[in-house]
Scaffold this active site. Structure first.
Site, short mmCIF file in Angstrom:
data_model
loop_
_atom_site.label_atom_id
_atom_site.label_comp_id
_atom_site.label_asym_id
_atom_site.label_seq_id
_atom_site.Cartn_x
_atom_site.Cartn_y
_atom_site.Cartn_z
N ARG A 112 75.57 -22.90 95.07
CA ARG A 112 76.67 -21.43 94.54
C ARG A 112 77.34 -21.41 96.37
O ARG A 112 77.67 -20.17 96.44
CB ARG A 112 75.59 -21.56 94.31
CG ARG A 112 74.67 -21.27 92.41
CD ARG A 112 75.58 -21.61 91.69
NE ARG A 112 75.30 -22.03 91.02
CZ ARG A 112 75.21 -23.25 89.98
NH1 ARG A 112 76.31 -23.81 89.71
NH2 ARG A 112 74.03 -23.65 88.48
N ASN A 163 65.93 -24.12 96.08
CA ASN A 163 65.65 -25.08 95.85
C ASN A 163 65.66 -25.49 97.01
O ASN A 163 66.20 -26.71 97.87
CB ASN A 163 66.57 -25.62 94.88
CG ASN A 163 67.15 -24.22 93.77
OD1 ASN A 163 66.09 -24.32 93.22
ND2 ASN A 163 67.95 -24.57 93.41
N GLU A 176 62.58 -23.07 87.24
CA GLU A 176 63.55 -24.38 87.62
C GLU A 176 63.54 -25.30 88.26
O GLU A 176 64.17 -25.82 89.10
CB GLU A 176 65.04 -23.47 87.79
CG GLU A 176 66.03 -22.07 87.26
CD GLU A 176 66.90 -21.39 87.71
OE1 GLU A 176 67.29 -22.29 89.01
OE2 GLU A 176 67.96 -21.48 86.95
N ARG A 221 59.68 -15.26 95.51
CA ARG A 221 60.94 -14.70 94.43
C ARG A 221 59.91 -14.49 93.01
O ARG A 221 59.04 -15.75 92.30
CB ARG A 221 61.64 -16.14 94.22
CG ARG A 221 62.29 -16.09 95.77
CD ARG A 221 63.82 -16.70 95.58
NE ARG A 221 64.65 -16.39 95.32
CZ ARG A 221 65.47 -16.52 94.40
NH1 ARG A 221 65.24 -18.30 93.39
NH2 ARG A 221 66.90 -16.58 93.86
N ARG A 235 64.28 -14.22 77.79
CA ARG A 235 64.25 -14.44 79.30
C ARG A 235 64.10 -13.81 79.92
O ARG A 235 63.80 -13.81 80.78
CB ARG A 235 65.49 -15.45 79.45
CG ARG A 235 66.07 -15.47 81.22
CD ARG A 235 66.65 -16.76 81.30
NE ARG A 235 67.34 -16.50 82.75
CZ ARG A 235 68.05 -17.62 82.90
NH1 ARG A 235 68.91 -18.58 82.58
NH2 ARG A 235 68.80 -17.53 84.39
N ASP A 282 70.45 -12.89 85.22
CA ASP A 282 70.89 -13.90 86.44
C ASP A 282 72.30 -13.21 87.24
O ASP A 282 73.10 -14.41 86.95
CB ASP A 282 70.87 -15.35 85.92
CG ASP A 282 70.66 -16.06 87.68
OD1 ASP A 282 70.85 -15.85 88.71
OD2 ASP A 282 71.34 -17.45 87.61
N GLU A 342 78.36 -16.44 92.26
CA GLU A 342 78.91 -17.40 91.19
C GLU A 342 79.34 -17.29 90.06
O GLU A 342 79.32 -18.08 89.11
CB GLU A 342 77.18 -17.42 91.04
CG GLU A 342 76.33 -18.46 90.06
CD GLU A 342 75.39 -18.99 90.44
OE1 GLU A 342 74.41 -18.42 91.28
OE2 GLU A 342 74.56 -19.61 88.71
C1 GCV Z 1 69.12 -21.36 93.84
C2 GCV Z 1 70.96 -19.36 89.29
C3 GCV Z 1 71.66 -20.56 89.90
C4 GCV Z 1 70.59 -21.31 91.15
C5 GCV Z 1 69.90 -21.34 91.49
C6 GCV Z 1 68.89 -20.14 90.94
C7 GCV Z 1 67.62 -19.04 91.48
O1 GCV Z 1 69.80 -20.10 88.59
O2 GCV Z 1 72.57 -21.14 89.28
O3 GCV Z 1 71.75 -22.64 91.54
O4 GCV Z 1 69.72 -21.57 92.52
O5 GCV Z 1 69.63 -18.92 90.40
O6 GCV Z 1 68.56 -17.53 92.17
O7 GCV Z 1 66.48 -20.10 92.37
#
Ligand code: GCV
Length: 656
Positions: free
Chosen positions: A149, A190, A274, A307, A324, A353, A381
């Site tokens: 992002r 991630n 995720e 988180r 969600r 989000d 984003e």
């Molecule tokens: C880092 C959203 C974004 C993901 C991001 C995620 C998060 O889903 O699209 O790219 O991943 O948030 O905050 O962990």
């Protein structure tokens, strides 16, 4: 290394009025050591700043009796805590008083800001103490140099699985210290592939260099951690936080990390989210996972920032009960009070989000016995990718000021813990892709330091420091910034429903792009109406709030209209407080949004002679892309709802 990056708001090459010269010719230190990293950086900054702006080369003098200069004095911390400072002007000198080195650094940056903004220092008398304890930036930078992002080029921390340490790193530290940031997470939450190895000797030397650069500016370095690291780094074949072998593996690993990197702030963890592994995989709670690490970090003074972005990302769109928006609260509320004191839960501002409009997450402050940090996103984003102008400080202020329970705001909930932003920087020459997007980076830091600053005050500071103090420039750019969030909201998704974006990319419209997906992000439109029923008759999400908010949101008549479609499924002919029907509101706002972008462009063009040429041109190019985007949104959204509802625009404008 040739400098191919700008100095953003630390624009010392701009000549400032010499009225302040009388305070800048010499410096005397009392109670601070000029050789300590922070003090020597603070002095270097002062010398560099006044040399550039006022053309003076100050000297560091031993005698306390100074004239025409700056006296930096250590005082007891009962008077002003570590990071704060007091600045007072006397006839021929200025005193900066602080109890800690950080206070000196921030005091100097304050002083330089005044000079840059051409504000006289005479008579100044201010005490400044940060409102929020941890003021952090989260980078979503990957080791291959890409940024998740990221819309401002590549990472300036990583390239081809190597760590970059250079002059730009130091300039970055200076920039963020100047706005009061005191913590930075350098890698993406991630954590995959090479990033998992950041906690191994392969990277220690370079991470140490970064850590030390940041430490010299009062900033703690943190790393994002892969909860499944034991499995990936040759440890036990499990990441179960109750497994003795796993615990002992982490104990060894953390000891190695802290031996090599003393003073590391700690770890940020995205678990069970995720596709990232976590404690749920082993039937444990989130608290079990966080505490396992926290216990091991405790002897080193490290924090575990955990988180709360945990939800089911493989939902069936046919299922109307799973919501969600409920997930963060449902997954964490049961564990309230179970966390060790060096665990902080990091919670996104909204339950979904980072959409342009969401209610405040009920988990924030819903938790009573747990340390909470608020997470926002300045990487845009879902709010225009740093192509479309979208000044987010007004949104952040709304969140901090949200009265989530009587006499308790979100600011009250988080002030002793922290506020962080997913950052918008990259290696573009101007750092943030769109020059105007730097106002969000600047604004986040300044707001985290002083939450009572208004969005307009912050915008004005940023404009004066970055662009110019010229009155017309300040007024025009301020107007653009302050109206930009509402404009963006008008031409994109209406009344809090969110999404409707191009899947994965998250720029540009696709009304049904996520409607039949696994991600739990639906608008539920049919021929009668639009919106998600999250009331007690629907998913029950409204019950996660305290009163009076729970009832307020639950009732369509009292629900704040900007969030109407987030909470209710509403018929197209429902009449809003403006007297317009819902469908007419959708049409009108989408037409207005485009007109407002055109207006912004005209306003910007009027400044052509006043803005540095390069900035003017680049922003103009971005504006033309924004206009294309806004028109596309307008036409797709209006057409979609016209076709669904069959109701014509009262004003007969073109809908396809
Ligand atoms: C880092 C959203 C974004 C993901 C991001 C995620 C998060 O889903 O699209 O790219 O991943 O948030 O905050 O962990």
């Amino acid at each position: 290394m040739e400098k191919n990056w700008t100095s953003l708001w630390l624009k010392y090459h701009a000549k400032a009025s010499r009225n302040n010269l009388k305070f800048c010719e010499m410096v005397h230190l009392d109670g601070f050591n000029e050789r300590s990293a922070i003090i020597s950086n603070a002095l270097e900054e002062f010398f560099r700043g006044v040399n550039g702006m006022l053309g003076v080369k100050p000297s560091l003098i031993k005698e306390a009796n100074i004239k025409n200069g700056l006296r930096i004095l250590r005082i007891a911390d009962e008077m002003i805590p570590d990071e704060g400072f007091r600045l007072t002007a006397e006839a021929d000198h200025i005193n900066i008083e602080a109890s800690g080195e950080n206070g000196v650094l921030y005091g100097i940056f304050f002083l330089l800001r005044q000079i840059l903004m051409e504000k006289p220092l005479d008579g100044i008398n201010i005490t400044s103490i940060p409102d929020i304890k941890n003021r952090m930036l989260n980078h979503w930078d990957n080791l291959d140099g890409s940024i998740e992002r990221g819309y401002s080029g590549s990472s300036f921390f990583f390239k081809e699985n190597k760590i970059l340490v250079n002059e730009r790193t130091k300039d970055y530290a200076r920039l963020i210290a100047s706005i009061g940031i005191n913590g930075v997470v350098i890698n993406n939450v991630n954590v995959k592939d090479a990033a998992t190895f950041l906690i191994t000797p392969a990277y220690f030397d370079e991470v140490r260099k970064l850590k030390d650069i940041f430490a010299g500016y009062g900033i703690k370095l943190f790393l994002s951690l892969n909860f499944a690291a034991p499995l990936e780094l040759g440890g036990p074949d499990s990441a179960d936080p109750f497994d003795e072998e796993v615990i002992s593996w982490w104990r060894g690993q953390i000891a190695t990390v802290y031996e090599a990197l003393p003073g590391l702030g700690g770890f940020l963890v995205k678990a069970d989210s995720e596709g990232r592994p976590g404690p749920f995989t082993y039937g444990r709670t989130q608290a079990d996972g966080a505490n396992m690490l926290a216990r091991l970090l405790k002897p080193y003074g490290g924090l575990v920032i955990w988180r709360c972005f945990v939800y089911n990302c493989t939902q069936d769109w046919r299922d109307r009960k799973t919501d969600r928006a409920r997930a963060g609260y449902d997954n964490f509320i049961k564990t309230d009070g179970d966390y060790l004191d060096n665990v902080v839960l990091q919670i996104k501002n909204g339950p979904m989000d980072f959409q342009i409009r969401e209610p405040v997450s009920p988990l924030l402050g819903g938790l009573k016995e747990t340390n909470q940090m608020l997470e926002v996103q300045i990487a845009q984003e879902y709010t225009g990718h740093q192509i479309d102008v979208c000044y987010l400080v007004p949104m952040f202020k709304e969140v901090l000021g949200f009265n989530h329970q009587s006499d308790e705001t979100i600011f009250d909930v988080i002030k002793k813990i922290g506020f962080c932003a997913v950052t918008n920087t990259g290696n573009d020459e101007n750092w943030t892709g769109n020059d105007l997007a730097a106002a969000n980076l600047y604004g986040f830091g300044r707001l985290a330091w002083s939450v009572s600053l208004t969005a307009a005050e912050i915008a004005e500071e940023w404009i004066k420091m970055t662009l110019s103090c010229d009155e017309e420039t300040v007024s025009v750019v301020k107007k653009i910034l302050l109206s930009s969030r509402e404009t963006y909201e008008k031409y994109t998704s209406p009344l809090g429903i969110g999404w409707m974006v191009t899947p994965h990319l998250h720029y540009g419209p696709s009304v049904d792009g996520y409607e039949y997906s696994l991600w739990g992000t639906y608008h539920r439109s049919d021929h009668l109406g639009i919106g998600v029923d999250r009331t007690l008759n629907g998913t029950g999400y409204t019950s996660q709030y305290h009163e009076p908010n729970a009832s307020l949101y639950d009732d369509i008549e009292t629900c704040p209209e900007e969030l109407l479609l987030f909470f209710h499924h509403v018929p197209y002919k429902y009449v809003l407080k403006s007297g317009k029907t819902l469908i007419q509101h959708i049409y009108d706002t989408h037409f207005e949004g485009v007109l407002e972008v055109e207006e912004m462009i005209r306003a910007w063009e009027g400044l052509s002679a006043k803005i540095p040429a390069q900035v003017f041109k680049l922003v103009k190019e971005r504006f033309s892309l924004q206009l294309i985007n806004a028109k596309e949104w307008r036409d797709q959204v209006n057409t979609y709802f016209y076709r669904k509802s069959g109701i014509k625009d009262e004003k007969g404008r073109e809908i396809f």
